[in-house]
Design an enzyme around this catalytic site. Sequence first.
Site, PDB file in Angstrom:
ATOM      1  N   TYR A 214       0.845  -1.204   0.000  1.00 33.99           N
ATOM      2  CA  TYR A 214       0.000   0.000   0.000  1.00 33.99           C
ATOM      3  C   TYR A 214       0.879   1.253   0.000  1.00 33.99           C
ATOM      4  O   TYR A 214       0.653   2.188  -0.778  1.00 33.99           O
ATOM      5  CB  TYR A 214      -0.920  -0.035   1.218  1.00 33.99           C
TER       6      TYR A 214
HETATM    7  P1  NAP Z   1     -12.911   4.365   2.110  1.00 35.80           P
HETATM    8  O1  NAP Z   1     -13.693   4.836   3.285  1.00 35.80           O
HETATM    9  O2  NAP Z   1     -12.581   2.918   2.004  1.00 35.80           O
HETATM   10  O3  NAP Z   1     -13.697   4.842   0.783  1.00 35.80           O
HETATM   11  C1  NAP Z   1     -13.174   4.468  -0.453  1.00 35.80           C
HETATM   12  C2  NAP Z   1     -13.869   5.219  -1.561  1.00 35.80           C
HETATM   13  O4  NAP Z   1     -13.192   4.881  -2.798  1.00 35.80           O
HETATM   14  C3  NAP Z   1     -15.315   4.832  -1.763  1.00 35.80           C
HETATM   15  O5  NAP Z   1     -16.021   5.943  -2.262  1.00 35.80           O
HETATM   16  C4  NAP Z   1     -15.246   3.725  -2.821  1.00 35.80           C
HETATM   17  O6  NAP Z   1     -16.420   3.624  -3.636  1.00 35.80           O
HETATM   18  C5  NAP Z   1     -14.089   4.233  -3.668  1.00 35.80           C
HETATM   19  N1  NAP Z   1     -13.386   3.124  -4.333  1.00 35.80           N
HETATM   20  C6  NAP Z   1     -12.633   2.163  -3.750  1.00 35.80           C
HETATM   21  N2  NAP Z   1     -12.175   1.301  -4.675  1.00 35.80           N
HETATM   22  C7  NAP Z   1     -12.664   1.741  -5.871  1.00 35.80           C
HETATM   23  C8  NAP Z   1     -12.555   1.270  -7.204  1.00 35.80           C
HETATM   24  N3  NAP Z   1     -11.867   0.158  -7.516  1.00 35.80           N
HETATM   25  N4  NAP Z   1     -13.185   1.959  -8.171  1.00 35.80           N
HETATM   26  C9  NAP Z   1     -13.898   3.064  -7.877  1.00 35.80           C
HETATM   27  N5  NAP Z   1     -14.040   3.557  -6.637  1.00 35.80           N
HETATM   28  C10 NAP Z   1     -13.428   2.898  -5.648  1.00 35.80           C
HETATM   29  O7  NAP Z   1     -11.513   5.136   1.995  1.00 35.80           O
HETATM   30  P2  NAP Z   1     -10.919   6.342   2.904  1.00 35.80           P
HETATM   31  O8  NAP Z   1     -10.417   5.777   4.160  1.00 35.80           O
HETATM   32  O9  NAP Z   1     -11.893   7.448   2.945  1.00 35.80           O
HETATM   33  O10 NAP Z   1      -9.634   6.752   2.047  1.00 35.80           O
HETATM   34  C11 NAP Z   1      -9.639   7.856   1.149  1.00 35.80           C
HETATM   35  C12 NAP Z   1      -8.222   8.149   0.709  1.00 35.80           C
HETATM   36  O11 NAP Z   1      -7.424   8.493   1.840  1.00 35.80           O
HETATM   37  C13 NAP Z   1      -7.517   6.966   0.030  1.00 35.80           C
HETATM   38  O12 NAP Z   1      -6.691   7.440  -1.008  1.00 35.80           O
HETATM   39  C14 NAP Z   1      -6.676   6.384   1.139  1.00 35.80           C
HETATM   40  O13 NAP Z   1      -5.578   5.651   0.649  1.00 35.80           O
HETATM   41  C15 NAP Z   1      -6.268   7.646   1.873  1.00 35.80           C
HETATM   42  N6  NAP Z   1      -5.874   7.391   3.262  1.00 35.80           N
HETATM   43  C16 NAP Z   1      -6.779   6.893   4.141  1.00 35.80           C
HETATM   44  C17 NAP Z   1      -6.376   6.659   5.464  1.00 35.80           C
HETATM   45  C18 NAP Z   1      -7.309   6.111   6.499  1.00 35.80           C
HETATM   46  O14 NAP Z   1      -6.848   5.791   7.609  1.00 35.80           O
HETATM   47  N7  NAP Z   1      -8.605   5.986   6.231  1.00 35.80           N
HETATM   48  C19 NAP Z   1      -5.051   6.933   5.845  1.00 35.80           C
HETATM   49  C20 NAP Z   1      -4.164   7.424   4.905  1.00 35.80           C
HETATM   50  C21 NAP Z   1      -4.595   7.668   3.616  1.00 35.80           C
HETATM   51  P3  NAP Z   1     -17.659   2.629  -3.209  1.00 35.80           P
HETATM   52  O15 NAP Z   1     -18.398   3.320  -2.094  1.00 35.80           O
HETATM   53  O16 NAP Z   1     -18.506   2.495  -4.441  1.00 35.80           O
HETATM   54  O17 NAP Z   1     -17.048   1.345  -2.764  1.00 35.80           O
END
Ligand code: NAP
Length: 256
Positions: free
Chosen positions: A158
């Site tokens: 990742y």
């Molecule tokens: P999340 O809650 O898992 O939400 C993921 C989002 O991305 C959802 O809208 C999902 O759509 C969409 N998605 C995932 N896979 C996809 C695919 N193959 N095609 C199209 N859409 C897709 O993620 P999050 O935690 O908010 O993370 C957002 C960003 O922040 C990411 O880039 C992540 O790497 C980064 N980040 C997160 C964290 C953390 O702790 N949460 C930490 C560091 C960085 P659906 O609803 O349709 O599934």
Amino acid sequence: MTPLTGKTALVTGASRGIGQAIARRLAADGALVAVHYGSNDRAARQTVHLIEKDGGRAFPVRAELGVAGDVDILFAALEMGLLAGTGQGRLDILVNNAAITADSIEAITPEAFDRLIAVNTKAPLFITQRALPLLNDGGRIINLSAAATRIAMPEQPYAMSKAAIEVLSRSLAQVVGERGITVNAVAPGPTVTDMNPWMLDNPEVQQLVGSGNAIPRAGRPADVADVVAFLASEAGRWVTGQIIDASGGCFLGPRI
Ligand code: NAP
């Protein structure tokens, strides 16, 4: 008048978590927001509903990333929505947020690694390539990275997929600066979203995770969305090619 009145934005992965918070904040600031998502229609509809309830404007864009034709499908729906909403297909703000996690080195398979890179690295590259001709001069590209590129965490694949996003952000900033377009990466630390199901509804775990931060609590989606909103605004015009940590100071050093 709000800071983004008359602007348009595409936020990928905007149906849930950090992307939803970004979409809501940009819409509250006045932008017409394309709420991109992969498969969860209900969550996307709910995001659009929340935006409209708050007086904002948004439309859903469904396109699974990491599969053949993904960018074509995304941009067909995006351009249709922009035309319907503004009479033209121009974009001001691109937020590459959608991403997935994967197993660590002990367990990840070549197939899972290919998918991780396809969603987290290849899709943002080609979405950006397709967006560049649509982006107005003075536009913004904001890519979601992760504190996992700075700190050794047990998520090597990742972190690798996100390190490439930081390189893209810096090197592309140099190319598009002449058009007044800024490109930055925002790097959250552990944030309470569906990506970390073990943190959801678990205050004790959240407190434990937060204890590694200079500001000792777990991150919330709005903490990150506010940083993205700054970069997207006129106030962010002089910041480009940077990786902005938005982690509350995750693992800055020992507490003495
Ligand atoms: P999340 O809650 O898992 O939400 C993921 C989002 O991305 C959802 O809208 C999902 O759509 C969409 N998605 C995932 N896979 C996809 C695919 N193959 N095609 C199209 N859409 C897709 O993620 P999050 O935690 O908010 O993370 C957002 C960003 O922040 C990411 O880039 C992540 O790497 C980064 N980040 C997160 C964290 C953390 O702790 N949460 C930490 C560091 C960085 P659906 O609803 O349709 O599934």
